[in-house]
Design a protein around this motif. Structure first.
Motif: not given
Length: 61
Positions: A31-39
């Motif tokens: 989950x976390x590795x697929x999110x950008x900082x903006x997301x």
């Protein structure tokens, strides 16, 4: 359920280790590795919290 542990006991830093079952750790990492900082910020994290995600060290043993 995660167990919060501070290791080693003599260590005076505020590093926290979370022991998770393999399935939970894999899901959280995915989950976390697929999110950008903006997301992450869009989902409610502060900039500081989003930056902390990048400093998580994943350990398997």
């Amino acid at each position: 359920m995660a167990e919060r542990i501070i290791l080693p006991l003599a260590d005076e830093s505020e590093d926290i280790v979370m022991r998770l079952p393999s399935e939970e750790a894999t899901a959280l990492h995915t989950l976390l590795s697929n999110l950008s900082y903006a997301e992450m910020i869009e989902k409610g994290l502060s900039i500081e919290q989003a930056e902390m995600i990048g400093r998580i060290t994943h350990v398997c043993y």
